[in-house]
Design a protein around this motif. Sequence first.
Motif, PDB file in Angstrom:
ATOM      1  N   UNK A  22       0.861  -1.189   0.000  1.00  0.00           N
ATOM      2  CA  UNK A  22       0.000   0.000   0.000  1.00  0.00           C
ATOM      3  C   UNK A  22       0.896   1.238   0.000  1.00  0.00           C
ATOM      4  N   UNK A  23       0.765   2.061  -1.038  1.00  0.00           N
ATOM      5  CA  UNK A  23       1.496   3.341  -1.069  1.00  0.00           C
ATOM      6  C   UNK A  23       0.664   4.358  -0.302  1.00  0.00           C
ATOM      7  N   UNK A  24       1.242   4.951   0.715  1.00  0.00           N
ATOM      8  CA  UNK A  24       0.476   5.889   1.556  1.00  0.00           C
ATOM      9  C   UNK A  24       0.798   7.346   1.202  1.00  0.00           C
ATOM     10  N   UNK A  25       2.068   7.677   1.114  1.00  0.00           N
ATOM     11  CA  UNK A  25       2.473   9.045   0.752  1.00  0.00           C
ATOM     12  C   UNK A  25       3.253   8.991  -0.559  1.00  0.00           C
ATOM     13  N   UNK A  26       2.837   9.804  -1.532  1.00  0.00           N
ATOM     14  CA  UNK A  26       3.388   9.725  -2.890  1.00  0.00           C
ATOM     15  C   UNK A  26       4.067  11.009  -3.328  1.00  0.00           C
ATOM     16  N   UNK A  27       4.878  11.597  -2.449  1.00  0.00           N
ATOM     17  CA  UNK A  27       5.595  12.803  -2.860  1.00  0.00           C
ATOM     18  C   UNK A  27       5.052  14.028  -2.156  1.00  0.00           C
ATOM     19  N   UNK A  28       5.404  14.129  -0.889  1.00  0.00           N
ATOM     20  CA  UNK A  28       4.931  15.252  -0.062  1.00  0.00           C
ATOM     21  C   UNK A  28       5.997  16.337  -0.040  1.00  0.00           C
ATOM     22  N   UNK A  29       5.575  17.575  -0.325  1.00  0.00           N
ATOM     23  CA  UNK A  29       6.441  18.749  -0.189  1.00  0.00           C
ATOM     24  C   UNK A  29       5.805  19.694   0.819  1.00  0.00           C
ATOM     25  N   UNK A 214      -3.205  22.279   5.395  1.00  0.00           N
ATOM     26  CA  UNK A 214      -2.826  21.572   4.169  1.00  0.00           C
ATOM     27  C   UNK A 214      -3.676  20.313   4.085  1.00  0.00           C
ATOM     28  N   UNK A 215      -4.242  20.068   2.910  1.00  0.00           N
ATOM     29  CA  UNK A 215      -5.138  18.907   2.767  1.00  0.00           C
ATOM     30  C   UNK A 215      -4.426  17.742   2.112  1.00  0.00           C
ATOM     31  N   UNK A 216      -4.538  16.588   2.768  1.00  0.00           N
ATOM     32  CA  UNK A 216      -3.892  15.363   2.307  1.00  0.00           C
ATOM     33  C   UNK A 216      -4.958  14.453   1.708  1.00  0.00           C
ATOM     34  N   UNK A 217      -4.724  14.055   0.450  1.00  0.00           N
ATOM     35  CA  UNK A 217      -5.677  13.169  -0.224  1.00  0.00           C
ATOM     36  C   UNK A 217      -4.907  12.272  -1.184  1.00  0.00           C
ATOM     37  N   UNK A 218      -5.162  11.004  -1.134  1.00  0.00           N
ATOM     38  CA  UNK A 218      -4.509  10.043  -2.020  1.00  0.00           C
ATOM     39  C   UNK A 218      -2.988  10.215  -2.024  1.00  0.00           C
TER      40      UNK A 218
END
Length: 244
Positions: A22-29, A214-218
């Motif tokens: 399961x990929x949870x975070x895909x490139x957070x800046x 900041x909104x986190x989605x997918x």
Amino acid sequence: MSEFVLEVRGLCKGYGVVPNRVEVLNGIDLELNQGAFEAVMGPSGSGKSTLLHLLAGLLAADSGEVTLGGVKVTTMSDAEVTVFRRRRIGLVFQDFNLIPTLSAEENIVLPLLLDKRRPDRGELDALLARLNLTARRSHLPSQLSGGERQRVAIARALVTRPAIVLADEPTGNLDSPAGRAFCDTLRMINSDDGVTILMVSHDPVVTAAANRVHLLKDGEFVGNFGTESDAALVSQRYLEIMKG
Ligand SMILES: Nc1ncnc2c1ncn2[C@@H]1O[C@H](COP(=O)(O)OP(=O)(O)O)[C@@H](O)[C@H]1O
Ligand SMILES: [Mg+2]
């Protein structure tokens, strides 16, 4: 040298192995200035706790970088990150994480003792007074209300004068009045003492205490906005951006 207290670049994290990966975070800046009070909001399971654990070096990232106070956390050894976290990061969790056999005061000074530092009496008294804990200093966690326990936890987070306080659903185990009071406490330590705070929560009433959300989605940040300390506004903007 970075001007930001916290700088996150391309942070990725997943759990498990294929085919159950399961990929949870895909490139957070993310960039946080000194003295900021910002929040990350997203539905349950969106990776908020994973993000906070990565920032605190409690979890190892798959890729990407976290720089805190000019120091790269993501390349430290476990031993280095343990010391760095104790000295530079204040952590507050939903379940308080207090040691049940230690008094409020003993819990608060523990990060200093673990670092072989002696608490300054005057500073400690001032911190207890500031958080309205003076009369509770000798009490065990079991003798404290939820709100008092969380104030002990924030005092413990502040005692080392950290570069940043990271809070994961800090009001999640408090009733609404205690939750609101705790949000006021966070605002106080941010605005009066200049403590930099990053908090994660799914609750607009809580995240409205921060200045920006900041909104986190997918696994990605899909937007951010100023809260104007208005929970109804946060709720509305959250729904708009999440739908969009
Ligand atoms: N140790 C783990 N092993 C496998 N999956 C995990 C683990 N921790 C979290 N997850 C999964 O990662 C996703 C994000 O979890 P989490 O970061 O706790 O989200 P949130 O805090 O936003 O509710 C969820 O689908 C969760 O089930
Ligand atoms: Mg969580």
